[in-house]
Design an enzyme around this catalytic site. Sequence first.
Site, PDB file in Angstrom:
ATOM      1  CG  ASN A 166      -1.660   1.280   1.434  1.00 25.73           C
ATOM      2  OD1 ASN A 166      -1.710   2.119   0.530  1.00 25.73           O
ATOM      3  ND2 ASN A 166      -2.252   1.449   2.613  1.00 25.73           N
ATOM      4  CD1 TRP A 167       3.780   1.390  -2.847  1.00 28.32           C
ATOM      5  CD2 TRP A 167       3.494   2.495  -4.787  1.00 28.32           C
ATOM      6  NE1 TRP A 167       4.603   0.819  -3.776  1.00 28.32           N
ATOM      7  CE2 TRP A 167       4.444   1.463  -4.990  1.00 28.32           C
ATOM      8  CE3 TRP A 167       3.150   3.311  -5.862  1.00 28.32           C
ATOM      9  CZ2 TRP A 167       5.057   1.249  -6.224  1.00 28.32           C
ATOM     10  CZ3 TRP A 167       3.753   3.086  -7.091  1.00 28.32           C
ATOM     11  CH2 TRP A 167       4.707   2.070  -7.259  1.00 28.32           C
ATOM     12  CE  LYS A 168       0.082   3.185   4.822  1.00 29.88           C
ATOM     13  NZ  LYS A 168       0.168   3.265   6.270  1.00 29.88           N
ATOM     14  N   GLY A 180       2.837   2.254  10.752  1.00 28.85           N
ATOM     15  CA  GLY A 180       3.786   3.361  10.627  1.00 28.85           C
ATOM     16  C   GLY A 180       4.496   3.711  11.915  1.00 28.85           C
ATOM     17  CD  GLU A 184      -3.264  -2.469   7.142  1.00 31.88           C
ATOM     18  OE1 GLU A 184      -2.230  -2.795   6.550  1.00 31.88           O
ATOM     19  OE2 GLU A 184      -3.796  -1.351   7.019  1.00 31.88           O
ATOM     20  CD  GLU A 244      -2.697   5.418   6.820  1.00 27.00           C
ATOM     21  OE1 GLU A 244      -2.701   5.508   5.584  1.00 27.00           O
ATOM     22  OE2 GLU A 244      -1.769   4.878   7.456  1.00 27.00           O
ATOM     23  N   GLY A 287       2.993  -1.159   4.152  1.00 25.45           N
ATOM     24  CA  GLY A 287       2.993   0.266   3.829  1.00 25.45           C
ATOM     25  C   GLY A 287       4.397   0.724   3.466  1.00 25.45           C
ATOM     26  N   GLY A 288       5.049   1.365   4.415  1.00 25.66           N
ATOM     27  CA  GLY A 288       6.361   1.986   4.187  1.00 25.66           C
ATOM     28  C   GLY A 288       7.352   1.119   3.428  1.00 25.66           C
ATOM     29  CG  HIS A 316      -5.706   1.894   5.167  1.00 29.66           C
ATOM     30  ND1 HIS A 316      -5.217   2.824   6.063  1.00 29.66           N
ATOM     31  CD2 HIS A 316      -4.728   0.972   5.005  1.00 29.66           C
ATOM     32  CE1 HIS A 316      -3.984   2.480   6.402  1.00 29.66           C
ATOM     33  NE2 HIS A 316      -3.665   1.358   5.782  1.00 29.66           N
ATOM     34  CB  SER A 347       5.567  -1.927  11.704  1.00 27.44           C
ATOM     35  OG  SER A 347       5.178  -0.609  12.029  1.00 27.44           O
TER      36      SER A 347
HETATM   37  P1  13P Z   1       3.260   0.395   7.553  1.00 30.63           P
HETATM   38  O1  13P Z   1       3.757  -0.895   6.938  1.00 30.63           O
HETATM   39  O2  13P Z   1       3.978   1.602   7.039  1.00 30.63           O
HETATM   40  O3  13P Z   1       3.187   0.294   9.047  1.00 30.63           O
HETATM   41  O4  13P Z   1       1.749   0.580   7.039  1.00 30.63           O
HETATM   42  C1  13P Z   1       0.857  -0.471   7.137  1.00 30.63           C
HETATM   43  C2  13P Z   1      -0.365  -0.160   6.368  1.00 30.63           C
HETATM   44  O5  13P Z   1      -1.120   0.724   6.720  1.00 30.63           O
HETATM   45  C3  13P Z   1      -0.628  -0.908   5.141  1.00 30.63           C
HETATM   46  O6  13P Z   1      -1.917  -0.684   4.654  1.00 30.63           O
END
Ligand code: 13P
Length: 244
Positions: free
Chosen positions: A4-6, A168, A162, A92, A229-230, A90, A208
């Site tokens: 997930n590149w956000k 994050g 999640e 967020e 994510g990251g 998600h 993470s």
């Molecule tokens: P991180 O891997 O950056 O913690 O993010 C997880 C995430 O929200 C994937 O959708």
Amino acid sequence: MAGNWKMYKTPAETSTFFEKFRPLVAGSTHCEIVVSAPFTDLQTAVEAALSTRIQIGAQNLFWEKEGAFTGEISCPMIRSTGATHVLVGHSERRQYFGETDEAVLKKTLAALASDLTPIVCVGERLEQRESDDTELVLIEQFSKGIAGLEAKQFARIVIAYEPVWAIGTGKTATPEIAAEAHQMIRNEVQKRYGEDQAARMRILYGGSVKPENVKSLMAQPEIDGVLVGGASLDPVSFGSIVNY
Ligand code: 13P
């Protein structure tokens, strides 16, 4: 194994990513690979992933097909780029954009109607875990957000667990904590859709995930994959997660 590149990467950065990422996963036939990119990168990502096993997803959708909904993107629009997946609910989006379980259900239904695979996200916040409400929260998100699907529809979704406190923050849920939450979700699946569906259900863990911890997470039979994510922004680190 999903990324997930956000809100990261331009089309030019997307091309650079895929140039490096493609060869790293060319032989990775043990899993499905999905990259969920910003809307503005979808077309570039789809083209860059042509003739590979990498599938492309969006990160959000609006449930109407078209209309006066300024700023929104519909499933047919996403589908027209060649994307096959979409993240729904998600944390967020729930936290910053007021997305409710009811909206999650509508979005999931709309994605399925357009033949997109929804990756539906659930998870508890830190204070909910600390007050021992994790199971309650997961059950509520499940029952309001997805249990409205018919069995046939449900069979086509993927769930991502999640925990919000692990996103994050560098604080991964231990493999045991993650597996326990997956078990709670799977129990709900079993109650609502039966044992076969519960066994078949794919539940991804997100929060993470890094090349260093993916192996121990994936060692849990309850964890069917990860949503990254990251660490999915870097082709080498996402490549080594895929090839854990
Ligand atoms: P991180 O891997 O950056 O913690 O993010 C997880 C995430 O929200 C994937 O959708």
